[in-house]
Design an enzyme around this catalytic site. Structure first.
Site, PDB file in Angstrom:
ATOM      1  N   LYS A  62      48.893  22.521  20.226  1.00 45.82           N
ATOM      2  CA  LYS A  62      50.216  22.087  19.673  1.00 45.82           C
ATOM      3  C   LYS A  62      49.707  20.611  19.386  1.00 45.82           C
ATOM      4  O   LYS A  62      49.063  19.745  19.813  1.00 45.82           O
ATOM      5  CB  LYS A  62      51.111  21.750  20.943  1.00 45.82           C
ATOM      6  CG  LYS A  62      51.925  23.067  21.212  1.00 45.82           C
ATOM      7  CD  LYS A  62      52.912  23.146  22.283  1.00 45.82           C
ATOM      8  CE  LYS A  62      53.548  24.195  22.836  1.00 45.82           C
ATOM      9  NZ  LYS A  62      54.389  24.654  21.783  1.00 45.82           N
ATOM     10  N   ARG A 115      55.993  35.356  25.400  1.00 46.65           N
ATOM     11  CA  ARG A 115      56.284  36.691  25.501  1.00 46.65           C
ATOM     12  C   ARG A 115      55.098  37.545  25.890  1.00 46.65           C
ATOM     13  O   ARG A 115      55.451  38.682  26.281  1.00 46.65           O
ATOM     14  CB  ARG A 115      56.643  36.961  23.892  1.00 46.65           C
ATOM     15  CG  ARG A 115      55.494  36.764  23.002  1.00 46.65           C
ATOM     16  CD  ARG A 115      55.849  36.540  21.470  1.00 46.65           C
ATOM     17  NE  ARG A 115      56.360  35.153  21.035  1.00 46.65           N
ATOM     18  CZ  ARG A 115      56.815  34.861  20.135  1.00 46.65           C
ATOM     19  NH1 ARG A 115      57.078  35.760  19.041  1.00 46.65           N
ATOM     20  NH2 ARG A 115      57.579  33.735  20.039  1.00 46.65           N
TER      21      ARG A 115
END
Length: 457
Positions: A237, A311
């Protein structure tokens, strides 16, 4: 975070609106009316007015609820005023029903302080538990929310996977729940390959936390994303996106807070809480873009972005939870930025294929001032998560419908009659009544209110 002692000397605090203040003030003395005018009090939302007595104390007080427009735009208006009141115990009048419950809860939540690292000034005013509400219930809910906030606010240096496990163990001990934890390479031995893959690069081992409570009633399984810090992995990120990643375990914090509420209130159900607790770190053994991972369910997953890791860990946990075929399985996760783009930070988007559950939740959310918004499991988008190389793609290209495709991905791993997924933010970006800046629970109180109807309790 508590109510004032019931025998404490209390100051009468009357809630008034902009519309009825004129009638109310006509019943005051001329001096009191003049004082109210000098103070600029007109019943506006969050305004407070204290009337002095002859001893220099407070004879009575008023708190403004504003007009209908203000009430439609702002939750916990009483909490906004409570923070301005002088020290003392207050006996709230002028509200009833859901409005009184919201006021009492908001007052308790406004008194929250995160003081682990620095002493914080406490709120001066306390509330006498109002007659007409279940004070013990409100207090239990407030303490569950406090747990959620504390966990999210704690930085990753003190809230890694072992610390999250410790918090779950403490909660289990408090309520007499059982708990089992699978750690490190044990995840491979017990067939949780994606939890292991996401967390293996960190120096604090990944784990799956499994807590159970209750011996009768319908079965409810809560699954919370426990990514204690998310660097993004090898798809690292930018710093602007990494700054709040201590909150990426907000799903786990929320289900633990909800679990406290359920157990503390003694709901007649069998509760299970599953938390895959990991750090998504960068090292030589980190999972890579274009890797294809096996899952507990047997589906293969192509990794097109290592920053779509939540997820993956949820998928193994959802598969595991589904194996006992619970009556309802719920996942909560700070899963996608797309959800924030869609509904902003204040709403908790949720997904379900069951209209009755969606209706029950929507009604409950309004009743307890915990806003949610239904999003669609839009089946035509299923093709977007099917890459061809593997069964599933963890991060479809194009950027469209990111929250929906993530929810569809998770649904592939659920084999239970009813499934509900929350894509929460878990963070209050700026202070608001009853919600200081920082970690916050979303959706938990609405779900708690809806559970009796959803599960027939």
């Amino acid at each position: 975070m508590n109510f004032a002692a019931p025998d404490a000397p209390a100051i009468t605090l009357e809630a008034v609106t902009s519309a009825n203040w004129s009638a109310v003030q006509n019943g005051l003395t001329e001096n009191a009316q003049a004082w109210a005018k000098v103070q600029g009090f007109d019943g506006g939302a969050g305004q407070v007015l204290t009337l002095p007595n002859t001893d220099g104390g407070i004879e009575r007080a008023f708190i403004g609820m504003g007009d209908q427009k203000a009430q439609s735009r702002q939750r916990f208006i009483v909490a906004a005023g409570a923070a301005k009141l002088p020290e003392g115990a207050y006996d709230l009048k002028g509200l009833e029903g859901a409005a009184l419950e919201e006021a009492a809860l908001g007052w308790l939540l406004a008194s929250y302080r995160f003081d682990r690292y620095r002493k914080q000034s406490e709120m001066k005013a306390t509330l006498v538990a109002p007659k007409g509400i279940d004070a013990d219930r409100i207090l239990t809910i407030a303490k569950g929310e406090r747990l959620t906030r504390d966990l999210i606010n704690t930085p990753a240096s003190d809230m890694g996977p072992p610390d999250l496990e410790a918090a779950a163990r403490k909660l289990a001990e408090e309520h007499g729940a059982s708990i089992e934890v699978t750690v490190g390479d044990g995840l491979l031995e017990k067939n949780f390959p994606m939890v292991h893959a996401v967390g293996r690069a960190a120096n604090r081992a990944p784990r799956l936390i499994d807590m159970r409570w209750g011996s009768e009633g319908p079965t409810l399984t809560l699954v919370g994303k426990g990514v204690c810090f998310d660097t993004g992995g090898l798809n690292i990120k930018p710093s602007s996106s990494m700054g709040l990643m201590k909150k990426d375990m907000g799903g786990s914090a929320t289900v633990l807070g909800l679990a406290h509420m359920i157990m503390g209130l003694g709901l007649k159900l069998r509760l299970r809480v599953l938390i895959p607790a990991v750090e998504n770190s960068i090292a030589g053994n980190a999972f890579r873009p274009q890797d294809i991972l096996n899952s507990r369910k047997g589906l293969t997953v192509e990794i097109n972005n290592t920053d779509a890791e939540g997820r993956l860990v949820l998928a193994d946990a959802l598969t595991y939870g589904s194996e006992e075929n619970p009556d309802l399985i719920v996942s909560m996760a700070t899963l996608t930025g797309a959800a924030r783009v869609a509904v902003g930070p204040d709403l908790a988007p949720f997904y379900t294929d069951h209209d009755d559950d969606a209706s029950a939740l929507a009604i409950a959310a309004v009743q307890v001032a915990d806003p949610v918004w239904r999003m669609p499991f839009h089946n035509p988008y299923e093709a977007m998560i099917e890459p061809g190389v593997a069964d599933l793609d963890n991060a479809p290209k194009g950027g469209f419908a990111g929250s929906i495709t993530a929810a569809l991905f998770l649904r592939r791993f659920v084999d239970a009659p009813r499934y509900m997924h929350f894509d929460i933010y878990g963070w209050q970006p700026s202070a608001a009544p009853a919600r200081p800046q920082g970690g916050v629970g979303q959706g938990a109180r609405a779900l708690l209110e809806a559970l009796p109807k959803m599960l027939g309790l």
